[in-house]
Design an enzyme around this catalytic site. Sequence first.
Site, short mmCIF file in Angstrom:
data_model
loop_
_atom_site.label_atom_id
_atom_site.label_comp_id
_atom_site.label_asym_id
_atom_site.label_seq_id
_atom_site.Cartn_x
_atom_site.Cartn_y
_atom_site.Cartn_z
N ASP A 87 0.86 -1.18 0.00
CA ASP A 87 0.00 0.00 0.00
C ASP A 87 0.90 1.23 0.00
OD1 ASP A 87 -2.43 1.50 0.46
OD2 ASP A 87 -1.72 1.74 2.51
N ASP A 112 -0.27 5.17 0.58
CA ASP A 112 -0.56 6.21 1.59
C ASP A 112 -0.59 5.59 2.99
OD1 ASP A 112 -2.86 7.98 -0.56
OD2 ASP A 112 -0.73 8.30 -0.19
N ASP A 126 -1.93 -0.06 5.76
CA ASP A 126 -2.20 0.65 7.03
C ASP A 126 -3.68 0.59 7.40
OD1 ASP A 126 -3.02 4.04 6.31
OD2 ASP A 126 -2.75 2.45 4.82
O1 LIG Z 1 -5.96 7.24 -1.47
C1 LIG Z 1 -6.23 6.72 -0.41
C2 LIG Z 1 -7.17 7.40 0.52
O2 LIG Z 1 -6.90 8.77 0.48
C3 LIG Z 1 -5.64 5.44 0.04
O3 LIG Z 1 -4.47 5.14 -0.72
P1 LIG Z 1 -3.64 3.83 -0.27
O4 LIG Z 1 -4.44 2.63 -0.75
O5 LIG Z 1 -2.30 3.99 -0.96
O6 LIG Z 1 -3.52 3.89 1.23
MG LIG Z 2 -2.95 3.29 2.98
#
Ligand SMILES: O=C(CO)COP(=O)(O)O
Ligand SMILES: [Mg+2]
Length: 266
Positions: free
Chosen positions: A14, A16, A210
Site C-alpha cells: 500500500d 498512503d 495501514d
Molecule cells: O488514497 C487513499 C485514501 O486517500 C488510500 O491510498 P492507499 O491505498 O495507498 O492507502
Molecule cells: Mg494506505
Amino acid sequence: MGVTEPSTWTYLMDMDGVLVHEEHMVPGADEFVAALRENGIPFMVFTNNSIYTPRDLRARLLRSGLDIPEEAIWTSALATAQFLEQQRPGGSAFVVGESGLTTALHNIGYVLTDRDPDYVILGETRTYSFEAITKAIRLVENGARFIATNPDEKGPSREGTLPATGAVAALIERVTGRAPYYVGKPNPLMMRSALRHLGVHSENTLMIGDRMDTDVRSGLESGLQTILVLSGISDQDTAELFPYRPTKVVRSIADLRDHVTDPFQA
Ligand SMILES: O=C(CO)COP(=O)(O)O
Ligand SMILES: [Mg+2]
C-alpha cells in the site's frame, strides 16, 4: 501463527500511510525498497489512490526519495479502467477525479462527457467541487451507473486526516439513494488484476497496508499473508476492533527492512 516462508516473497505494498504521507516519505521506506531490490524480491505499489497516473506517481515518489518503476505501480484508477473495459467497451463517463482516472479511461477509449453518460465515476481528488458533485448526483438520478475507485473515507497526512473518495461517495449515495460499486481494495477484482499483472500466486505473496478494512481484508480474502503497519490510519488498538487479524503488526515499514526475505520470523 507459524508462517511457512516460501523461497521468496512477492510484496504488494500500500502507498498512503505505508510508504508516504502525501509527499513525505515514511522514514525507512527507502531502505526497505532498497532491501527488496538487493534481494531481487518482486514488489508492487498497490494503492487505492486514483489521483495520479503511474508516470506522475513515479515522479512524485522519486521526489519523496522512493525509486519505484512505473510498471510496479497499480492504482484503483487502473483497476477501474480495466473493469469498465470488460463491462462496457467504448463506453462514456462523467468523471469526478484527477488525471490518474481520466487518463486511464481515455486509454481504454472512453468518452468523458456530462451528456447522458453510461457511468458516473468518482475518484480521489483534493479539489472536490460542489458543481461537479451536483452534476454527478443528477446524472446518477437520471440512470447513470455509479462507480467509485475506492471506499476509503479518509486518508493520512502529516497535518492530519484528509477526506477521501468514500466520504464523497457517501454524500452522493445519501442524496440519490444509490450506492456506488467500489473497484479498489478490498474488492478482489483489484487484487486479482495485480497478481495477474505480476504473474504470481497468493501463496508466496504478502500485502502490507495501514488499513484493516481495505489492505488487510483485501489480502486475507485473496489468501495472502498480511502485515499491518501503524504508521498510517491504524493505531495499536485498531486491529482488535475487527473480527479478522493481520498475520503480523509492525510499527512501520522500517521494521521490516532487515527481514525482507523472512518477514514473519523477525
Ligand atoms: O488514497 C487513499 C485514501 O486517500 C488510500 O491510498 P492507499 O491505498 O495507498 O492507502
Ligand atoms: Mg494506505
